[in-house]
Motif scaffolding. Structure first.
Motif, PDB file in Angstrom:
ATOM      1  N   HIS A 294       0.835  -1.207   0.000  1.00  0.00           N
ATOM      2  CA  HIS A 294       0.000   0.000   0.000  1.00  0.00           C
ATOM      3  C   HIS A 294       0.865   1.250   0.000  1.00  0.00           C
ATOM      4  O   HIS A 294       0.676   2.167  -0.807  1.00  0.00           O
ATOM      5  CB  HIS A 294      -0.898   0.030   1.252  1.00  0.00           C
ATOM      6  N   GLU A 295       1.821   1.281   0.917  1.00  0.00           N
ATOM      7  CA  GLU A 295       2.704   2.440   1.033  1.00  0.00           C
ATOM      8  C   GLU A 295       3.485   2.649  -0.261  1.00  0.00           C
ATOM      9  O   GLU A 295       3.621   3.788  -0.743  1.00  0.00           O
ATOM     10  CB  GLU A 295       3.673   2.228   2.212  1.00  0.00           C
ATOM     11  N   ALA A 296       3.971   1.546  -0.810  1.00  0.00           N
ATOM     12  CA  ALA A 296       4.791   1.636  -2.023  1.00  0.00           C
ATOM     13  C   ALA A 296       4.004   2.213  -3.197  1.00  0.00           C
ATOM     14  O   ALA A 296       4.512   3.057  -3.937  1.00  0.00           O
ATOM     15  CB  ALA A 296       5.345   0.251  -2.376  1.00  0.00           C
ATOM     16  N   GLN A 297       2.774   1.758  -3.376  1.00  0.00           N
ATOM     17  CA  GLN A 297       2.010   2.253  -4.534  1.00  0.00           C
ATOM     18  C   GLN A 297       1.597   3.707  -4.352  1.00  0.00           C
ATOM     19  O   GLN A 297       1.369   4.415  -5.326  1.00  0.00           O
ATOM     20  CB  GLN A 297       0.804   1.365  -4.812  1.00  0.00           C
ATOM     21  N   ASP A 298       1.523   4.149  -3.085  1.00  0.00           N
ATOM     22  CA  ASP A 298       1.181   5.554  -2.846  1.00  0.00           C
ATOM     23  C   ASP A 298       2.367   6.478  -3.113  1.00  0.00           C
ATOM     24  O   ASP A 298       2.211   7.567  -3.658  1.00  0.00           O
ATOM     25  CB  ASP A 298       0.727   5.752  -1.391  1.00  0.00           C
ATOM     26  N   LYS A 299       3.563   6.027  -2.701  1.00  0.00           N
ATOM     27  CA  LYS A 299       4.726   6.927  -2.757  1.00  0.00           C
ATOM     28  C   LYS A 299       5.617   6.740  -3.971  1.00  0.00           C
ATOM     29  O   LYS A 299       6.345   7.649  -4.349  1.00  0.00           O
ATOM     30  CB  LYS A 299       5.602   6.696  -1.520  1.00  0.00           C
ATOM     31  N   TYR A 300       5.610   5.536  -4.549  1.00  0.00           N
ATOM     32  CA  TYR A 300       6.545   5.213  -5.634  1.00  0.00           C
ATOM     33  C   TYR A 300       5.773   4.696  -6.841  1.00  0.00           C
ATOM     34  O   TYR A 300       4.557   4.562  -6.788  1.00  0.00           O
ATOM     35  CB  TYR A 300       7.571   4.181  -5.144  1.00  0.00           C
ATOM     36  N   ASP A 301       6.491   4.356  -7.915  1.00  0.00           N
ATOM     37  CA  ASP A 301       5.764   3.858  -9.076  1.00  0.00           C
ATOM     38  C   ASP A 301       6.372   2.594  -9.684  1.00  0.00           C
ATOM     39  O   ASP A 301       6.057   2.206 -10.807  1.00  0.00           O
ATOM     40  CB  ASP A 301       5.583   4.954 -10.131  1.00  0.00           C
ATOM     41  N   TYR A 302       7.251   1.931  -8.927  1.00  0.00           N
ATOM     42  CA  TYR A 302       7.791   0.647  -9.395  1.00  0.00           C
ATOM     43  C   TYR A 302       8.300  -0.103  -8.170  1.00  0.00           C
ATOM     44  O   TYR A 302       9.113   0.436  -7.410  1.00  0.00           O
ATOM     45  CB  TYR A 302       8.924   0.871 -10.407  1.00  0.00           C
ATOM     46  N   ILE A 303       7.814  -1.326  -7.982  1.00  0.00           N
ATOM     47  CA  ILE A 303       8.159  -2.065  -6.763  1.00  0.00           C
ATOM     48  C   ILE A 303       9.054  -3.260  -7.089  1.00  0.00           C
ATOM     49  O   ILE A 303       8.725  -4.082  -7.942  1.00  0.00           O
ATOM     50  CB  ILE A 303       6.890  -2.572  -6.042  1.00  0.00           C
ATOM     51  N   ILE A 304      10.183  -3.309  -6.402  1.00  0.00           N
ATOM     52  CA  ILE A 304      11.091  -4.449  -6.518  1.00  0.00           C
ATOM     53  C   ILE A 304      11.066  -5.164  -5.171  1.00  0.00           C
ATOM     54  O   ILE A 304      11.320  -4.546  -4.128  1.00  0.00           O
ATOM     55  CB  ILE A 304      12.525  -3.988  -6.839  1.00  0.00           C
ATOM     56  N   CYS A 305      10.735  -6.451  -5.179  1.00  0.00           N
ATOM     57  CA  CYS A 305      10.539  -7.152  -3.922  1.00  0.00           C
ATOM     58  C   CYS A 305      11.521  -8.307  -3.781  1.00  0.00           C
ATOM     59  O   CYS A 305      11.860  -8.974  -4.759  1.00  0.00           O
ATOM     60  CB  CYS A 305       9.100  -7.665  -3.841  1.00  0.00           C
TER      61      CYS A 305
END
Ligand code: AMP
Ligand code: MG
Length: 330
Positions: A294-305
């Motif tokens: 949730h936090e990642a999609q609000d603050k950033y635009d590409y998630i590496i996990c």
């Protein structure tokens, strides 16, 4: 031959008797009326072509009354095909699958595939179930005529050619089923219908439409992506590949973030990297993963996990991460 129109209450026994003795029966479905015969009886199926005046090289659709009957008709059913079946059957869709040997050439026109449909119309279901065998059927019109959506249409066109028409009122859908070829490399819509290309793309991710154009899901795919964030997410197979991907996406003008445990983040080395710390261990990560997405999609635009492996809690976390990322790994 006299043709009669009867209700399912009055005519079911006679209809089943006709099918069992290798004859043909007209029955209603939600799409159009069908002209049916026992799909396992090649001689009975020939009578359909005779009554319609239809060339034998045009395959028929096998209609079923229970999902489990698919195994009587098809082999090698892919997970993608199963997803389509689960999403849309019973309903106005025909799936093309690899045929089993039990299906005679008269049904498939000699192809190594078979079209299968599970109608939702109660009269169709009652009739097919009572027959106990799949019913091969095209639309119940003579060749080149308009498809019938009322018993009276069939009577007008086919009286004297069929013994029995089951009355089912006006067809609710009113056009023939969507046909989707699930044996093609990219699932392909051969005939558009009430189940739209967008609905299919939602389940399959990607589908070729009847013009050969590839349609990609607008909404996240139902099958692979369940708890998907609104931006792209990938799984890094190692800390090094996480950093490499980070640099690559940054160069693409994106604002990426790495989701991982504290120790993994340390392994990324020093540098100006956006991170969300999932905690000390797998238990922490499991508790924190959705919040982090949730936090990642609000603050950033590409998630590496981080990759949590395939054992224990790690496997459970990865189950959710794989759905969110669509299984994309780098
Ligand atoms: P109808 O609904 O009267 O047009 O008859 C069934 C239609 O299903 C045929 O005209 C074909 O277009 C289609 N069909 C049935 N089986 C197959 C198959 N194995 N491969 C491709 N199309 C099929
Ligand atoms: Mg037709």
């Amino acid at each position: 031959m006299q043709t009669k129109i009867v209700s399912i209450e009055q005519g079911l026994d006679e209809a089943v008797e006709l099918i069992k003795s290798g004859d043909i029966v007209v029955f209603p479905t939600e799409t159009v009326y069908g002209l049916g015969a026992n799909a396992f009886d090649g001689d009975a199926v020939r009578k359909i072509f005779e009554a319609k005046g239809r060339p034998m090289d045009n395959p028929l659709i096998a209609h079923i009354a229970d999902i489990s009957w698919i195994d009587r008709l098809a082999i090698d059913v892919s997970d993608e095909a199963k997803a389509v079946i689960k999403a849309f059957m019973p309903g106005p869709i025909t799936v093309i699958l690899k045929r089993s040997k039990a299906v005679p050439d008269e049904v498939t026109a000699g192809l190594d595939t078979v079209g299968i449909r599970f109608p939702i119309h109660t009269v169709a279901r009652q009739f097919i179930m009572a027959c106990g065998v799949p019913i091969a059927a095209p639309s119940a019109n003579t060749s080149t005529k308009i498809s019938p959506t009322r018993a009276e249409h069939v009577f007008e066109d086919m009286q004297g050619r069929v013994p029995l028409i089951l009355q089912g009122g006006a067809c609710e859908v009113g056009i023939e089923s969507t046909i989707v070829d699930m044996t093609a490399e990219v699932p392909t819509i051969l005939r558009p219908g009430a189940i739209t290309q967008e609905l299919l793309a939602n389940v399959l991710g990607k589908v070729k439409n009847f013009d050969g154009k590839i349609i990609v899901a607008k909404a996240p795919g139902m099958k692979y992506k369940h708890y998907a964030p609104s931006c792209e997410m990938v799984v890094a197979t190692s800390p090094k590949s996480a950093v490499d991907e980070y640099v690559r996406q940054k160069a693409n003008g994106l604002n990426p973030v790495v989701l991982a445990t504290s120790r993994y983040l340390k392994d990324l080395g020093k540098g100006d990297i956006n991170v969300i710390d999932l905690g000390a261990n797998d238990e922490d990560a499991m508790r924190n993963i959705y919040g982090a997405m949730h936090e990642a999609q609000d603050k950033y635009d590409y998630i590496i996990c981080q990759d949590f492996g395939n054992e224990g809690l790690g496997a459970s976390i990865m189950n959710r991460i794989n759905k969110a990322s669509g299984g994309k790994r780098i």
